[in-house]
Design a protein around this motif. Structure first.
Motif, mmCIF file in Angstrom:
data_model
loop_
_atom_site.group_PDB
_atom_site.id
_atom_site.type_symbol
_atom_site.label_atom_id
_atom_site.label_comp_id
_atom_site.label_asym_id
_atom_site.label_seq_id
_atom_site.Cartn_x
_atom_site.Cartn_y
_atom_site.Cartn_z
ATOM 1 N N VAL A 80 8.684 82.854 45.332
ATOM 2 C CA VAL A 80 9.303 84.018 46.129
ATOM 3 C C VAL A 80 10.300 84.455 45.848
ATOM 4 O O VAL A 80 11.843 83.948 45.669
ATOM 5 C CB VAL A 80 9.485 83.221 47.886
ATOM 6 N N ARG A 107 13.237 87.263 47.301
ATOM 7 C CA ARG A 107 13.805 87.756 48.717
ATOM 8 C C ARG A 107 14.621 88.857 48.324
ATOM 9 O O ARG A 107 16.100 88.833 47.458
ATOM 10 C CB ARG A 107 14.045 87.093 49.786
ATOM 11 N N GLY A 160 11.116 86.365 57.866
ATOM 12 C CA GLY A 160 10.146 85.596 57.445
ATOM 13 C C GLY A 160 10.691 83.875 58.300
ATOM 14 O O GLY A 160 11.547 83.928 58.481
ATOM 15 N N ASP A 183 2.857 73.498 50.671
ATOM 16 C CA ASP A 183 3.739 73.702 49.448
ATOM 17 C C ASP A 183 4.858 73.596 50.132
ATOM 18 O O ASP A 183 5.429 75.123 50.807
ATOM 19 C CB ASP A 183 3.403 75.496 50.437
HETATM 20 N N1 UDP Z 1 4.336 84.628 50.961
HETATM 21 C C1 UDP Z 1 2.831 83.954 50.131
HETATM 22 N N2 UDP Z 1 1.936 83.122 49.984
HETATM 23 C C2 UDP Z 1 2.297 82.005 50.395
HETATM 24 C C3 UDP Z 1 3.577 82.039 51.389
HETATM 25 C C4 UDP Z 1 5.132 83.194 50.694
HETATM 26 O O1 UDP Z 1 1.867 85.278 49.265
HETATM 27 O O2 UDP Z 1 1.793 81.100 50.267
HETATM 28 C C5 UDP Z 1 4.824 85.329 50.228
HETATM 29 C C6 UDP Z 1 5.363 86.290 51.822
HETATM 30 O O3 UDP Z 1 3.874 86.647 52.245
HETATM 31 C C7 UDP Z 1 6.475 86.561 51.946
HETATM 32 C C8 UDP Z 1 6.784 85.621 50.651
HETATM 33 O O4 UDP Z 1 5.977 85.690 49.981
HETATM 34 O O5 UDP Z 1 5.345 88.009 51.497
HETATM 35 C C9 UDP Z 1 8.354 84.805 51.841
HETATM 36 O O6 UDP Z 1 6.988 84.277 52.321
HETATM 37 P P1 UDP Z 1 8.111 83.242 53.779
HETATM 38 O O7 UDP Z 1 8.516 82.348 53.320
HETATM 39 O O8 UDP Z 1 9.288 84.366 55.091
HETATM 40 O O9 UDP Z 1 6.478 83.132 54.701
HETATM 41 P P2 UDP Z 1 5.593 82.785 55.940
HETATM 42 O O10 UDP Z 1 7.284 82.909 56.613
HETATM 43 O O11 UDP Z 1 5.581 84.464 55.936
HETATM 44 O O12 UDP Z 1 5.027 81.806 56.011
#
Ligand code: UDP
Length: 236
Positions: free
Chosen positions: A92, A94, A99, A129
């Motif tokens: 990931v 950022r 999120g 995960d």
């Molecule tokens: N993301 C993804 N698959 C996952 C988890 C996250 O594609 O299994 C992407 C999500 O769309 C975002 C970024 O990774 O653009 C960060 O996600 P975050 O950790 O903030 O998780 P969330 O709160 O969305 O579950």
């Protein structure tokens, strides 16, 4: 190219063998999931949109010198990809707080981060995960130290190219997730998909969500929004 046996069924894609050893076929499904599969719905038209959006983005990255597994679109919902051995990591990046980052650290969504922050998650549904660091990746044998460095280097390059690309079409790339795989020759390349399912995309002017948060947060129908992203990419 023939579509042969089904090799893998994921939450949003099916992967098939083809009559060519090193070429697979990805079929994008009309399925939306969130909360590690707990929330699940059929969404007509989503497969076509994510197949085409991923295709456009992977082509753009290749033009900018970032090799990836994408070969070509074979139908509205299907694309040919190189066979790779997937690394069990979600990487990931950022640029802006949102999120889980906002939730975990109590930082307001939309706060610019001073530089792109990389995070790793172990891709294992059974464990939900979990978040992990470089040393976890190494001791669990998921990747070597050199491979971890290579993944980080490519991810930063991908981010630089994508931030610029989305800026051209009036979109702020808040954060996104990528996955990597190793080819038969041992080359580490970008794989899986890059779409509004895997990115947070905010309209540069209105800050409207143009991504899966619409589905995750029950803000409305994702189809017109994904269609808007595809149209902007096609008119770039
Ligand atoms: N993301 C993804 N698959 C996952 C988890 C996250 O594609 O299994 C992407 C999500 O769309 C975002 C970024 O990774 O653009 C960060 O996600 P975050 O950790 O903030 O998780 P969330 O709160 O969305 O579950």
């Amino acid at each position: 190219m023939e579509r042969n046996e089904l090799l893998y069924t994921g939450k949003a894609k099916k992967i098939y063998a083809t009559n060519q050893e090193n070429v697979l076929l990805a079929e994008y499904l009309d399925q939306a999931t969130a909360l590690n599969g707990l929330k699940k719905d059929k969404v007509e038209g989503k497969g076509r949109l994510n197949n085409q959006i991923t295709g456009r983005i992977f082509e753009y990255l290749a033009e900018k010198g970032i090799g990836n597994h994408y070969l070509k679109e074979t139908s509205k919902t299907e694309q040919l990809i190189k066979r790779v051995e997937m690394i069990s990591l979600e990487v990931v990046v950022r640029n802006v707080s949102a999120g889980s980052f906002s939730k975990r650290f109590g930082v307001e969504e939309g706060t610019d981060l001073p530089f792109p922050v990389l995070e790793f998650y172990y891709k294992k549904d059974k464990l939900d995960d979990p978040f992990m660091n470089d040393e976890h990746i190494f001791v669990l044998g998921i990747a070597t130290k050199e491979e971890i460095l290579e993944i980080k280097k490519q991810t930063i390059e991908i981010n630089t190219v994508l931030v610029e690309m989305f800026k051209k079409i009036g979109i702020r790339l808040i954060d996104f997730k990528v996955e990597f795989g190793k080819t038969a020759d041992g080359e580490m390349i970008l794989a899986d998909e890059i779409s509004p399912d895997t990115c947070r995309l905010w309209d540069s002017t209105t800050s409207d969500h143009l991504d899966k948060d619409i589905y995750r947060r029950d803000l409305g129908n994702i189809i017109p929004v994904y269609q808007e992203v595809l149209e902007r990419l096609n008119n770039m």
